[in-house]
Motif scaffolding. Structure first.
Motif, PDB file in Angstrom:
ATOM      1  N   ILE A  54       9.133  -4.433   6.069  1.00 53.42           N
ATOM      2  CA  ILE A  54       9.890  -4.627   4.767  1.00 53.42           C
ATOM      3  C   ILE A  54       8.788  -5.231   3.713  1.00 53.42           C
ATOM      4  O   ILE A  54       9.066  -5.222   2.642  1.00 53.42           O
ATOM      5  CB  ILE A  54      10.908  -5.661   4.894  1.00 53.42           C
ATOM      6  CG1 ILE A  54      12.004  -5.143   5.939  1.00 53.42           C
ATOM      7  CG2 ILE A  54      11.812  -5.870   3.504  1.00 53.42           C
ATOM      8  CD1 ILE A  54      12.584  -3.868   5.682  1.00 53.42           C
ATOM      9  N   LEU A  55       7.874  -5.973   4.083  1.00 52.93           N
ATOM     10  CA  LEU A  55       6.976  -6.856   3.160  1.00 52.93           C
ATOM     11  C   LEU A  55       5.638  -6.465   3.000  1.00 52.93           C
ATOM     12  O   LEU A  55       4.998  -6.214   1.969  1.00 52.93           O
ATOM     13  CB  LEU A  55       7.167  -8.413   3.318  1.00 52.93           C
ATOM     14  CG  LEU A  55       6.542  -9.051   2.522  1.00 52.93           C
ATOM     15  CD1 LEU A  55       7.243  -8.985   0.969  1.00 52.93           C
ATOM     16  CD2 LEU A  55       6.785 -10.742   2.841  1.00 52.93           C
ATOM     17  N   SER A  56       4.884  -6.483   4.396  1.00 58.36           N
ATOM     18  CA  SER A  56       3.230  -6.255   4.247  1.00 58.36           C
ATOM     19  C   SER A  56       2.941  -4.899   4.703  1.00 58.36           C
ATOM     20  O   SER A  56       1.398  -4.889   4.558  1.00 58.36           O
ATOM     21  CB  SER A  56       2.959  -7.325   5.106  1.00 58.36           C
ATOM     22  OG  SER A  56       3.291  -7.407   6.647  1.00 58.36           O
ATOM     23  N   CYS A  57       3.399  -3.824   5.006  1.00 50.25           N
ATOM     24  CA  CYS A  57       2.987  -2.714   5.294  1.00 50.25           C
ATOM     25  C   CYS A  57       2.389  -2.164   3.934  1.00 50.25           C
ATOM     26  O   CYS A  57       2.828  -2.477   2.752  1.00 50.25           O
ATOM     27  CB  CYS A  57       3.931  -1.634   5.812  1.00 50.25           C
ATOM     28  SG  CYS A  57       3.150   0.087   6.297  1.00 50.25           S
ATOM     29  N   LYS A  58       1.324  -1.479   3.771  1.00 50.18           N
ATOM     30  CA  LYS A  58       0.706  -0.957   2.595  1.00 50.18           C
ATOM     31  C   LYS A  58       1.560  -0.500   1.597  1.00 50.18           C
ATOM     32  O   LYS A  58       1.958  -0.733   0.337  1.00 50.18           O
ATOM     33  CB  LYS A  58      -0.224   0.052   2.938  1.00 50.18           C
ATOM     34  CG  LYS A  58      -0.991   0.499   1.540  1.00 50.18           C
ATOM     35  CD  LYS A  58      -2.314   1.380   1.906  1.00 50.18           C
ATOM     36  CE  LYS A  58      -2.917   1.616   0.669  1.00 50.18           C
ATOM     37  NZ  LYS A  58      -2.771   2.947   0.268  1.00 50.18           N
ATOM     38  N   THR A  59       2.484   0.544   2.014  1.00 55.39           N
ATOM     39  CA  THR A  59       3.546   1.034   1.203  1.00 55.39           C
ATOM     40  C   THR A  59       4.519   0.091   0.810  1.00 55.39           C
ATOM     41  O   THR A  59       4.727  -0.028  -0.668  1.00 55.39           O
ATOM     42  CB  THR A  59       4.227   2.200   1.881  1.00 55.39           C
ATOM     43  OG1 THR A  59       3.527   3.247   2.730  1.00 55.39           O
ATOM     44  CG2 THR A  59       5.575   2.843   1.141  1.00 55.39           C
ATOM     45  N   ALA A  60       5.013  -0.950   1.721  1.00 54.76           N
ATOM     46  CA  ALA A  60       6.023  -1.997   1.260  1.00 54.76           C
ATOM     47  C   ALA A  60       5.343  -2.664   0.080  1.00 54.76           C
ATOM     48  O   ALA A  60       5.902  -3.218  -0.810  1.00 54.76           O
ATOM     49  CB  ALA A  60       6.473  -2.768   2.394  1.00 54.76           C
ATOM     50  N   SER A 127       6.310   8.429  -1.410  1.00 53.83           N
ATOM     51  CA  SER A 127       5.212   7.566  -1.978  1.00 53.83           C
ATOM     52  C   SER A 127       5.784   6.462  -2.525  1.00 53.83           C
ATOM     53  O   SER A 127       7.090   6.200  -2.894  1.00 53.83           O
ATOM     54  CB  SER A 127       4.240   8.217  -3.092  1.00 53.83           C
ATOM     55  OG  SER A 127       5.519   8.351  -4.178  1.00 53.83           O
ATOM     56  N   SER A 128       4.944   5.237  -2.606  1.00 53.23           N
ATOM     57  CA  SER A 128       5.530   4.130  -3.416  1.00 53.23           C
ATOM     58  C   SER A 128       6.131   3.964  -4.671  1.00 53.23           C
ATOM     59  O   SER A 128       7.128   3.684  -4.966  1.00 53.23           O
ATOM     60  CB  SER A 128       4.527   2.790  -3.179  1.00 53.23           C
ATOM     61  OG  SER A 128       3.255   3.166  -3.975  1.00 53.23           O
ATOM     62  N   SER A 129       5.673   5.097  -5.436  1.00 55.12           N
ATOM     63  CA  SER A 129       6.096   5.155  -6.668  1.00 55.12           C
ATOM     64  C   SER A 129       7.414   5.889  -6.639  1.00 55.12           C
ATOM     65  O   SER A 129       8.096   5.343  -7.477  1.00 55.12           O
ATOM     66  CB  SER A 129       5.132   5.808  -7.361  1.00 55.12           C
ATOM     67  OG  SER A 129       4.760   7.194  -7.012  1.00 55.12           O
ATOM     68  N   LYS A 130       7.628   6.742  -5.900  1.00 57.90           N
ATOM     69  CA  LYS A 130       9.033   7.350  -5.698  1.00 57.90           C
ATOM     70  C   LYS A 130       9.898   6.483  -5.242  1.00 57.90           C
ATOM     71  O   LYS A 130      11.098   6.363  -5.684  1.00 57.90           O
ATOM     72  CB  LYS A 130       9.051   8.585  -4.640  1.00 57.90           C
ATOM     73  CG  LYS A 130      10.180   9.270  -4.673  1.00 57.90           C
ATOM     74  CD  LYS A 130      10.283  10.855  -4.128  1.00 57.90           C
ATOM     75  CE  LYS A 130      11.509  11.561  -4.168  1.00 57.90           C
ATOM     76  NZ  LYS A 130      11.517  12.788  -3.718  1.00 57.90           N
ATOM     77  N   ILE A 131       9.613   5.451  -4.192  1.00 54.87           N
ATOM     78  CA  ILE A 131      10.513   4.472  -3.935  1.00 54.87           C
ATOM     79  C   ILE A 131      10.920   3.398  -4.822  1.00 54.87           C
ATOM     80  O   ILE A 131      11.966   3.143  -5.015  1.00 54.87           O
ATOM     81  CB  ILE A 131       9.957   3.600  -2.589  1.00 54.87           C
ATOM     82  CG1 ILE A 131       9.768   4.534  -1.351  1.00 54.87           C
ATOM     83  CG2 ILE A 131      10.718   2.574  -2.230  1.00 54.87           C
ATOM     84  CD1 ILE A 131       8.787   4.092  -0.388  1.00 54.87           C
ATOM     85  N   ILE A 132      10.135   3.193  -5.642  1.00 53.08           N
ATOM     86  CA  ILE A 132      10.127   2.211  -6.802  1.00 53.08           C
ATOM     87  C   ILE A 132      11.198   3.099  -7.669  1.00 53.08           C
ATOM     88  O   ILE A 132      12.232   2.388  -8.331  1.00 53.08           O
ATOM     89  CB  ILE A 132       8.950   1.901  -7.582  1.00 53.08           C
ATOM     90  CG1 ILE A 132       7.980   1.090  -6.699  1.00 53.08           C
ATOM     91  CG2 ILE A 132       9.297   1.259  -8.890  1.00 53.08           C
ATOM     92  CD1 ILE A 132       6.709   0.919  -7.337  1.00 53.08           C
ATOM     93  N   CYS A 133      10.943   4.327  -8.071  1.00 54.97           N
ATOM     94  CA  CYS A 133      11.805   4.913  -8.803  1.00 54.97           C
ATOM     95  C   CYS A 133      13.408   4.930  -8.289  1.00 54.97           C
ATOM     96  O   CYS A 133      14.328   4.855  -8.853  1.00 54.97           O
ATOM     97  CB  CYS A 133      11.514   6.495  -9.100  1.00 54.97           C
ATOM     98  SG  CYS A 133      10.054   6.468 -10.049  1.00 54.97           S
ATOM     99  N   GLU A 134      13.557   5.251  -7.018  1.00 52.82           N
ATOM    100  CA  GLU A 134      14.811   5.174  -6.390  1.00 52.82           C
ATOM    101  C   GLU A 134      15.387   3.862  -6.508  1.00 52.82           C
ATOM    102  O   GLU A 134      16.564   3.346  -6.547  1.00 52.82           O
ATOM    103  CB  GLU A 134      14.562   5.642  -4.915  1.00 52.82           C
ATOM    104  CG  GLU A 134      15.780   5.776  -4.194  1.00 52.82           C
ATOM    105  CD  GLU A 134      16.468   6.792  -4.251  1.00 52.82           C
ATOM    106  OE1 GLU A 134      17.867   6.984  -3.463  1.00 52.82           O
ATOM    107  OE2 GLU A 134      16.362   7.649  -5.003  1.00 52.82           O
ATOM    108  N   VAL A 135      14.644   2.763  -6.278  1.00 55.77           N
ATOM    109  CA  VAL A 135      15.143   1.446  -6.480  1.00 55.77           C
ATOM    110  C   VAL A 135      15.600   1.314  -8.011  1.00 55.77           C
ATOM    111  O   VAL A 135      16.882   0.804  -8.189  1.00 55.77           O
ATOM    112  CB  VAL A 135      13.945   0.380  -6.032  1.00 55.77           C
ATOM    113  CG1 VAL A 135      14.458  -1.226  -6.723  1.00 55.77           C
ATOM    114  CG2 VAL A 135      13.632   0.392  -4.788  1.00 55.77           C
TER     115      VAL A 135
END
Length: 175
Positions: A54-60, A127-135
């Motif tokens: 949830i916190l420290s993986c590169k994507t997270a 990707s992390s950017s797509k996760i941010i958009c989803e949030v």
């Protein structure tokens, strides 16, 4: 755990995270389940723990950096999952903004976990950017549909989520 700005399933998920009841590989191993590997399915670098997933993986990490950048606040270099999910103490938010920030952090944690599961069960991840958009999209939908007192303009949400049209715009504690 409850925050009425987001679906109850997210509060249940956060309760499970806090209680160590998420099926990460290290927890499954403790319960006697034999796995091929304990490595994180997202990065394949370290054993998968709740904190790591949830916190420290590169994507997270990239997601948390992006969310903090979106909110124009600094992400502490050393923050625990408990501190992140526990509220707004490190960002000095109060009142309604504190509750919205909690909704953001809880929702982001849930969406990061869903993405992890997408990788494990369908060998597909965002990707992390797509996760941010989803949030951003999901929290906007949930919060705007669950609160009558919050300004519901999408562009305003993206550009300045801290100032959401409350009568007292400055919701940060002084000092």
């Amino acid at each position: 755990m409850r925050n009425n700005l987001i679906p109850q399933k997210i509060g249940i998920f956060i309760w499970r995270v806090v209680k160590g009841r998420i099926a990460v590989k290290t927890e499954l191993e403790k319960r006697g389940i034999v796995l091929d590997t304990l490595l994180c399915p997202m990065c394949n670098n370290v054993p998968e723990s709740i904190d790591h997933a949830i916190l420290s993986c590169k994507t997270a990490q990239e997601v948390w950096e992006g969310i903090h950048k979106w909110w124009k606040i600094n992400l502490p270099s050393h923050i625990t999952l408990e501190e992140l999910l526990g509220g707004s103490n490190y960002v000095n938010f109060s009142g309604k903004i504190s509750k919205i920030w909690q909704a953001i952090t809880w929702s982001a944690s849930y969406i990061i976990w869903k993405n992890r599961n997408q990788k494990v069960f369908k060998n597909d991840s965002w990707s992390s950017s797509k996760i941010i958009c989803e949030v951003q999209v999901k929290t906007y939908e949930w919060i705007s549909n669950r609160s009558r007192n919050i300004h519901k303009d999408w562009l305003h949400w993206l550009l300045d989520p801290i100032n959401l049209g409350f009568p007292d715009i400055n919701n940060r504690d002084p000092g």
